[in-house]
Design a protein around this motif. Structure first.
Motif, PDB file in Angstrom:
ATOM      1  N   HIS A 238       0.839  -1.198   0.000  1.00  0.00           N
ATOM      2  CA  HIS A 238       0.000   0.000   0.000  1.00  0.00           C
ATOM      3  C   HIS A 238       0.873   1.247   0.000  1.00  0.00           C
ATOM      4  O   HIS A 238       0.633   2.206  -0.746  1.00  0.00           O
ATOM      5  N   GLU A 239       1.927   1.232   0.813  1.00  0.00           N
ATOM      6  CA  GLU A 239       2.844   2.379   0.856  1.00  0.00           C
ATOM      7  C   GLU A 239       3.576   2.529  -0.473  1.00  0.00           C
ATOM      8  O   GLU A 239       3.761   3.644  -0.977  1.00  0.00           O
ATOM      9  N   ARG A 240       3.990   1.423  -1.059  1.00  0.00           N
ATOM     10  CA  ARG A 240       4.691   1.494  -2.356  1.00  0.00           C
ATOM     11  C   ARG A 240       3.776   2.045  -3.443  1.00  0.00           C
ATOM     12  O   ARG A 240       4.203   2.837  -4.289  1.00  0.00           O
ATOM     13  N   MET A 241       2.530   1.610  -3.443  1.00  0.00           N
ATOM     14  CA  MET A 241       1.590   2.086  -4.455  1.00  0.00           C
ATOM     15  C   MET A 241       1.257   3.564  -4.244  1.00  0.00           C
ATOM     16  O   MET A 241       1.047   4.305  -5.206  1.00  0.00           O
ATOM     17  N   SER A 243       3.409   5.729  -3.077  1.00  0.00           N
ATOM     18  CA  SER A 243       4.595   6.416  -3.590  1.00  0.00           C
ATOM     19  C   SER A 243       4.578   6.450  -5.120  1.00  0.00           C
ATOM     20  O   SER A 243       4.884   7.479  -5.740  1.00  0.00           O
ATOM     21  N   PHE A 244       4.218   5.333  -5.735  1.00  0.00           N
ATOM     22  CA  PHE A 244       4.154   5.267  -7.195  1.00  0.00           C
ATOM     23  C   PHE A 244       3.116   6.241  -7.743  1.00  0.00           C
ATOM     24  O   PHE A 244       3.351   6.947  -8.730  1.00  0.00           O
ATOM     25  N   SER A 245       1.966   6.282  -7.090  1.00  0.00           N
ATOM     26  CA  SER A 245       0.895   7.155  -7.572  1.00  0.00           C
ATOM     27  C   SER A 245       1.246   8.633  -7.399  1.00  0.00           C
ATOM     28  O   SER A 245       0.826   9.477  -8.187  1.00  0.00           O
ATOM     29  N   GLU A 246       2.019   8.956  -6.356  1.00  0.00           N
ATOM     30  CA  GLU A 246       2.433  10.353  -6.176  1.00  0.00           C
ATOM     31  C   GLU A 246       3.228  10.849  -7.373  1.00  0.00           C
ATOM     32  O   GLU A 246       3.093  11.996  -7.808  1.00  0.00           O
ATOM     33  N   THR A 247       4.058   9.974  -7.916  1.00  0.00           N
ATOM     34  CA  THR A 247       4.905  10.363  -9.038  1.00  0.00           C
ATOM     35  C   THR A 247       4.156  10.319 -10.370  1.00  0.00           C
ATOM     36  O   THR A 247       4.270  11.244 -11.184  1.00  0.00           O
ATOM     37  N   PHE A 248       3.375   9.257 -10.582  1.00  0.00           N
ATOM     38  CA  PHE A 248       2.800   9.045 -11.907  1.00  0.00           C
ATOM     39  C   PHE A 248       1.287   9.232 -11.978  1.00  0.00           C
ATOM     40  O   PHE A 248       0.767   9.568 -13.034  1.00  0.00           O
ATOM     41  N   ALA A 252      -5.031   9.179  -8.516  1.00  0.00           N
ATOM     42  CA  ALA A 252      -5.437   7.884  -7.967  1.00  0.00           C
ATOM     43  C   ALA A 252      -5.097   7.748  -6.488  1.00  0.00           C
ATOM     44  O   ALA A 252      -5.605   6.843  -5.823  1.00  0.00           O
ATOM     45  N   ARG A 253      -4.266   8.645  -5.955  1.00  0.00           N
ATOM     46  CA  ARG A 253      -3.759   8.479  -4.588  1.00  0.00           C
ATOM     47  C   ARG A 253      -4.885   8.424  -3.557  1.00  0.00           C
ATOM     48  O   ARG A 253      -4.864   7.607  -2.636  1.00  0.00           O
TER      49      ARG A 253
END
Length: 488
Positions: A238-241, A243-248, A252-253
């Motif tokens: 959940h934390e990784r996703m 972080s991924f959503s913050e960038t791309f 969706a965050r």
């Protein structure tokens, strides 16, 4: 329509379920030991050119050599010029031992190797970068003429006349700002530059670029305005996703949620039960009718039956309502089971042309949200509907199951009676060739029971004919078709 994505993560396996209004529509599974290859980019080496098939086998470092058809090779990569009146030939495009940059189009399926292309396409959230394929494309799902025109203008500006690159705007780009699209394009440019640089120094069979893991691909490819939330049962991922959503995917965050419950998330939403039902041949319809789905290597057949549904008016009305319900269920089952290739549907015969049209419209409507490309023919003279669905990865059945070691994948076994007849012929064969005092037959329990009960008279006649006693012994480890005749 309310859509949810459920992500179940264990160290060995990641599973994603897509739900529409609480009903499971798709299941995606990725195992740590057998991650999908689609989208991966390799530096390969041509191992064999096949003029008769207009194709080549390429060693990309995979378990089996991969398949590359001439139609999947960029014309710009031609080895020699050809006269315009000559058809394009694999000999003009490749030679053996040639180094070549390839991307996986289809995972290995069954005994077939991966399908490759040299038409490199690298996706991101809003755009797909096309290498050596100039031009601007827009997803067919974007229907607004003004939005398509806006995106084409932005695409022309982003390409800035580069003759070696092109781009496709994905559905998610429809309402994206120009700044967001520009950021996406810059990311793709940097990624391609990195891949290209590695390719210059790498040896053949090197993996140059690996596509994102399943949960990240789901965020990139499946999250649109219809998705209300994405629930993940792993705090770490959940934390990784996030972080991924913050960038791309900043939009969706807010929809990412961690599911902390003790009850497994797939149990809570009934997904486990749906998976088990999706592995069965029979699909029960609410009306009482049912489908029979048979999957083979060549094609998939779907048979529609009224079953216990008797209707309230006429036979034609009963058939029509069963077929209508079946059409909607079939569209869902194709996505849920990820059935691809040629599909033959045997609807119940309908006399009324309008009923046939409505059933076909219902099937087409049910497939509107299917991301796999489908083609549907009209009802044939035999009352069958032929369709195709693009096959990119293994079906759910092939992912989760293996061929039955007892029947060898046939789906049926010889009856005990048939096996006894085979035993009889084997005994006669042995008695003619060899000397013995008696014979012992080792077989499965069901076969032995039938031989000593229902076939006892025939057994007595056989013993009298060969003049030797025959003893049957049950072997618990034998499958129902297996037997041995032992001479004593």
């Amino acid at each position: 329509m309310s859509r949810e994505l459920l992500v179940n993560i264990t160290p060995q396996e990641t599973r994603v379920a897509a739900l529409d209004n609480g009903s499971v529509q798709e299941i995606h599974i990725e195992r740590a030991r057998s991650r999908g290859l689609v989208g991966n980019i390799y530096l390969g080496q041509v191992s064999r050119v096949l003029p008769g098939m207009q194709a080549a086998f390429v060693d990309a470092g995979l378990q089996r050599t991969a398949f590359l058809h001439a139609s999947d090779i960029n014309a710009s990569q031609a080895l020699v010029d050809r006269p315009s009146h000559e058809p394009r030939s694999i000999q003009h495009l490749l030679r053996e031992q040639q180094r070549i940059l390839v991307q996986v189009l289809k995972d290995p399926i069954g005994g077939k190797g991966a399908r490759l292309t040299t038409q490199i396409a690298i996706p991101s959230r809003y755009l797909v970068l096309l290498v050596d394929n100039p031009g601007v494309g827009v997803s067919a799902r974007i229907e607004s003429a003004s939005a398509r025109e806006r995106l084409r203008a932005i695409g022309t500006s982003l390409l800035d006349g580069d003759p070696h690159k092109g781009c496709i705007f994905r559905t998610a780009a429809e309402n994206a700002s120009e700044q967001a699209l520009a950021r996406d394009w810059q990311y793709l440019q940097r990624l391609w530059a990195s891949i290209h640089a590695r390719a210059q120094e790498a040896q053949p069979t090197t993996l140059l670029h690996e596509d994102l893991p399943l949960m990240m691909r789901v965020l990139r490819d499946s999250v649109d305005e219809d998705v209300e939330r994405i629930r993940i049962d792993s705090r770490e991922w959940h934390e990784r996703m996030l972080s991924f959503s913050e960038t791309f995917l900043p939009d969706a965050r807010s929809r990412l949620e961690h599911y902390p419950g003790e009850r497994p998330i797939f149990d809570l939403y009934g997904v486990e039960d749906e998976i088990q039902r999706a592995l069965q041949r029979r699909v029960t319809l609410k009306s009482g009718g049912y489908l029979i789905i048979d999957q083979t290597e060549a094609l998939t057949t779907i048979d529609v039956n009224t079953g216990g549904y008797v209707g309230h008016r006429t036979l034609e009305e009963t058939i029509f309502k069963t077929n209508l319900e079946a059409a909607q269920a079939i569209a869902r089952q194709l996505r849920l089971r990820n059935l691809g290739g040629i599909i033959i549907i045997d609807f119940i015969d309908m006399e009324t042309a309008e009923h046939r049209r409505q059933v076909m419209r219902s099937l087409a409507k049910g497939l509107e949200h299917d991301q796999a490309r489908t083609q549907i023919s009209e009802v044939s003279s035999l009352g069958l509907v032929e369709m195709t669905r693009k096959r990119i990865r293994e079906s759910l059945q092939n992912q989760l199951c293996v061929s039955c070691p007892t029947c060898g994948g046939r789906g049926h076994l010889k009856s005990a009676e048939t096996v006894i007849h085979e035993i009889t012929r084997e005994i006669l064969r042995e008695a003619r060739q060899f000397e013995m005092t008696r014979l012992m037959v080792l077989a499965a329990q069901d076969v032995v029971d039938r031989a000593l009960e229902e076939e006892s008279d025939s057994l007595a006649e056989l013993e009298a004919f060969i003049g030797k006693p025959i003893v049957f012994q049950a072997e618990p480890l034998y499958n129902p078709e297996q037997f041995d005749v032992v001479l004593m």
